[in-house]
Every structure is written in C-alpha cells, then in structure tokens.
Enzyme design. Structure first.
Site, PDB file in Angstrom:
ATOM      1  N   GLU A  55       0.798  -1.245   0.080  1.00  0.00           N
ATOM      2  CA  GLU A  55      -0.107   0.032  -0.158  1.00  0.00           C
ATOM      3  C   GLU A  55       1.086   1.297   0.099  1.00  0.00           C
ATOM      4  O   GLU A  55       1.686   1.398   0.756  1.00  0.00           O
ATOM      5  CB  GLU A  55      -0.975   0.041   1.071  1.00  0.00           C
ATOM      6  CG  GLU A  55      -1.715  -1.322   1.252  1.00  0.00           C
ATOM      7  CD  GLU A  55      -2.465  -1.247   2.642  1.00  0.00           C
ATOM      8  OE1 GLU A  55      -3.153  -2.061   3.032  1.00  0.00           O
ATOM      9  OE2 GLU A  55      -2.032  -0.215   3.639  1.00  0.00           O
ATOM     10  N   CYS A  56       0.603   2.269  -0.814  1.00  0.00           N
ATOM     11  CA  CYS A  56       1.179   3.248  -1.193  1.00  0.00           C
ATOM     12  C   CYS A  56       2.790   3.371  -0.712  1.00  0.00           C
ATOM     13  O   CYS A  56       3.438   2.824  -1.798  1.00  0.00           O
ATOM     14  CB  CYS A  56       0.569   4.482   0.149  1.00  0.00           C
ATOM     15  SG  CYS A  56       0.965   6.234  -0.244  1.00  0.00           S
TER      16      CYS A  56
END
Length: 434
Positions: A332-333
């Site tokens: 994520e990210c």
C-alpha cells in the site's frame, strides 16, 4: 455508565486535536485507562493517541466499514477501558458527501455526546447563533457542551460563558491563547517523531477545564444502548458479514513491514485481524519468508529513508524472490513504492525491490497532492480504502488492473496492480482478501 464523548469542532484548525490529545494525557495521568479513537482514515493522529494513552487508537470510518462494524469496533476496543475519547475530523458535519462519513455521523451511529471545541479568539456573544445552530441542526447529533479555545482573558471567558448560560449548554472551560500550543505540521501530516504532550498543555487543561463536569455530562447520554455488546473475538469472526477482510486471511501467517516512519501506516484493527502476526524492519532485517502466507508492506515515508533501504540489499532481494515465486504480497502506497524499480528524488535515483517495473518521483517539483477515499472491484471482490500522497509515477501513469472510484463514484486515475500474487496500489486498504 462508562464516560465517552466525541471531540469535534465547527471547522478544521479550531484546536480539537490539541485538546483531544491533551485530555487523553490528562485523564491518563489521573489513572484512567483511556481508549482513544479517531474518526476517519487518519494514520497520524492515532500515533499521537497511542503515545499518550499507551494503547492503540482505533479508526472509526463509515465509508470503509458499515455502521454495524463501527459499533462493533467501539464496543470491542472500549470494553476494558475507564473512558473512551474519540477525536473527530475536519468540521463536525464535513464528510465525503455532505455529512456522510463525517464526525457527526460517527456520533449518531454510536450515540455519543459531542464536545464542541470552538475558536473564540475574535468573538464573544456572536458565539450564540453559531452554537445554537450546531445544537439544533440535527437532533440525533447531541452537543453536550463546549470548550472555548484561544480565549484572550478571564473577562473574555465570562462573556463566552454567558452565551452557554443563555443557551442552557454546558461550558466545560477554555484554553487561553498560547503560541506554544500551536500544532506544527510536516509533509503528509503531523510530526509524529515528537509524540509526547507538553507539560504546559496538560497543566493548562487541568487548570481551565472542569474534568468532573465533563465526566458527569457525558454520563447523561445513554450511548451504550446503541453499541452492540460483543465477545472478545467476534469483531473479527464476523468480519465476512460486516466488512470482509476475509476469513481466509485470519488464519494466515502474516509478516508485516514496520518501523518508526518508513512503514508505519497501519490500522490497528487490520493487524489484530491476523493470528500472531510477525514484524520486520526493511531498513535493518532480512525477512524469513519461507513459511508465511502473506507479506504485508504498509504505507509510510520510504522516500525519507532511501539510503537505509538501499543498503539493505538482501531484504529487497528476498522480497523480489518471494514475489517471483508466487508469494502473496499486499503493498500500500509506500509499500507499493518500495516494490517498484526505483524512487527518484532531487538527490538522485535509488533502486528498490524491482517487482513492479515503474519508477516513483519524490522530487519537490513533482509533488502534487492526491487525496480521498477509494473503491474498486477486482476479481469479484470490493476493496475500500484511502489515498493520501504527494509522490507520483515517473512519466505516464501505468495501466490499472481495474477502474478505481472515489467516494462519490467518480473515476480516478489511481492504478491498481495485480502481478502474480501481488496486490499493490497507492490506496491504503481497509479490507482485502488473498
């Protein structure tokens, strides 16, 4: 009845974060077991809460989870505490679509009384129509009282207290003007490298806030009738029905990247959903990946720790090999950035894991805020989460495995990657399945 209340404000910048964290510190100092919560998807404020209260702060969000699940979380994490304090977000009624997803909706879903923090530095009796509006706008959202912030003098406070007397609204006290209490900011959010509350703030709250009145008034609201009484693990056992992380995921041996800043954006509830998760630091450790079912690379600030991440070549190679062999990875990210070929800054280009054939730019000239809730359907499963970053893909945005939408159902250009058993995106996911 256990005291519980939600601290909100008419607008952002009114001082609710300062007062919320200060009250958490003050109640903790007085011997209370304080369970902190945060409205919305924010990762930064929850870190301050945990540092102050000594227990994880839990996000309450009605876009990423159902109202039933929000009640379940509140009951589960608050049950062994002496007091529950919820910090709101933005203005009380500011949501992703009118008041949907707002602090007011959380207060209504949980039946919590609202303590309104109001910046009073340039007003006196003009506070009356403002407060009356918040008291009467929605009768399901009950304003229990007010704390005035940035008060100029004792005389100024007496004028403000007259307003509360005329409205029959509890006045819990105030904080005087103080430049030392202004909360600084850095990069994507607050600077959580300095997490302890100042002695000055706690002393001011103890002097100027009526803690006993706050406790008494919050006890007058029967919020517990709206919150489901649950067992120790049912919040997670019922996840498939409430907002599925996936039953399959609970029995998975998970290895989670975590350190103070580079990989630190973790929802406590997601971590608690795993059975005996293990952790490693990509800056220092070489993970043992042979017997795990999931490698979880959460978000954070890897672009601020590139030299350390580059030095640990063995870790990057182990992760690349795990991905190529079909290992399950959720990134994520910042975790997704770490899986890419490289991250480019004003100081140069830094090689990352090389699982995804893209480069990320963190150069100052390329910084542009991408912010908001995200939703997408992949392989017949719906995923929801939140996006907040300034970095971007170098060059054209890569193709996505599916269309991503914001909270209003409008398409956005955030790509989602599905490579072998890797699921990666800029979106911080609240739910996912293998």
């Amino acid at each position: 009845m256990k005291p519980a209340f939600l601290i909100a404000a008419p607008t952002s910048g009114s001082g609710k974060t300062t007062i919320a964290r200060g009250l958490m510190a003050l109640f903790t100092r007085k011997g209370y077991k304080v369970q902190p919560f945060k409205c919305g998807p924010d990762y930064i404020d929850t870190k301050f809460h945990e540092a102050v209260c000594g227990r994880p702060s839990i996000n309450l969000d009605t876009f990423m989870a159902s109202p039933e699940h929000v009640r379940c979380l509140f009951a589960h994490y608050g049950k062994d505490s002496d007091i529950c304090i919820v910090e709101g977000m933005m203005g009380l009624y500011d949501g992703y679509d009118r008041d949907l997803g707002s602090s007011a909706e959380i207060a209504r879903v949980l039946g919590l009384p609202v303590v309104l923090v109001v910046d009073a530095k340039s007003a006196a009796y003009s506070m009356a129509p403002l407060l009356q509006g918040f008291m009467n706008f929605n009768k399901e959202v009950r304003v229990a009282g007010v704390i005035f912030n940035k008060v100029g003098s004792q005389k100024h406070f007496e004028m403000l207290r007259q307003v509360c007397d005329d409205l029959h609204l509890a006045c819990f006290g105030y904080l005087p003007k103080s430049s030392s209490l202004e909360t600084g900011s850095r990069y994507l959010g607050l600077d959580f490298s300095q997490q302890s509350e100042s002695e000055e703030l706690v002393q001011m709250l103890e002097r100027f806030i009526d803690i006993e009145q706050l406790n008494t008034v919050s006890n007058l609201f029967p919020w517990e009738k709206q919150v489901v009484s649950i067992g120790e693990t049912s919040c997670f056992d019922r996840r498939n029905k409430l907002f599925p992380l996936g039953k399959q995921m609970r029995n998975t041996k998970a290895l989670i990247a975590r350190n103070a800043e580079a990989f630190s954006f973790l929802y406590a509830e997601v971590v608690d959903g795993f059975i005996s998760p293990r952790f490693f630091d990509p800056e220092k450790d070489v993970p043992a990946l042979e017997d795990i079912g999931l490698l979880y690379l959460p978000g954070g600030y890897p672009e601020k720790h590139l030299e350390a991440l580059v030095r640990n070549e063995a870790c990057r190679e182990a992760i690349r090999h795990f991905a190529e062999q079909g290992g399950h990875i959720v990134a994520e990210c910042g975790g997704m950035m770490y899986l890419c070929e490289s991250i480019v800054t004003d100081d140069g280009e830094y090689p990352m894991c090389g699982v995804l054939p893209y480069s990320i730019t963190a150069r100052k000239a390329d910084r542009k805020l991408s912010l908001g809730y995200r939703r997408f359907v992949l392989d017949g499963k719906e995923y929801r989460g939140h996006e907040f970053h300034y970095t971007h893909f170098l060059g054209q945005t890569p193709p996505s495995a599916c269309q991503v939408y914001n909270a209003k159902g409008e398409p956005v250009d955030t790509p989602v990657f599905r490579y072998k058993n890797v699921l990666a995106s800029y979106t911080h996911l609240y739910n996912y399945e293998l």
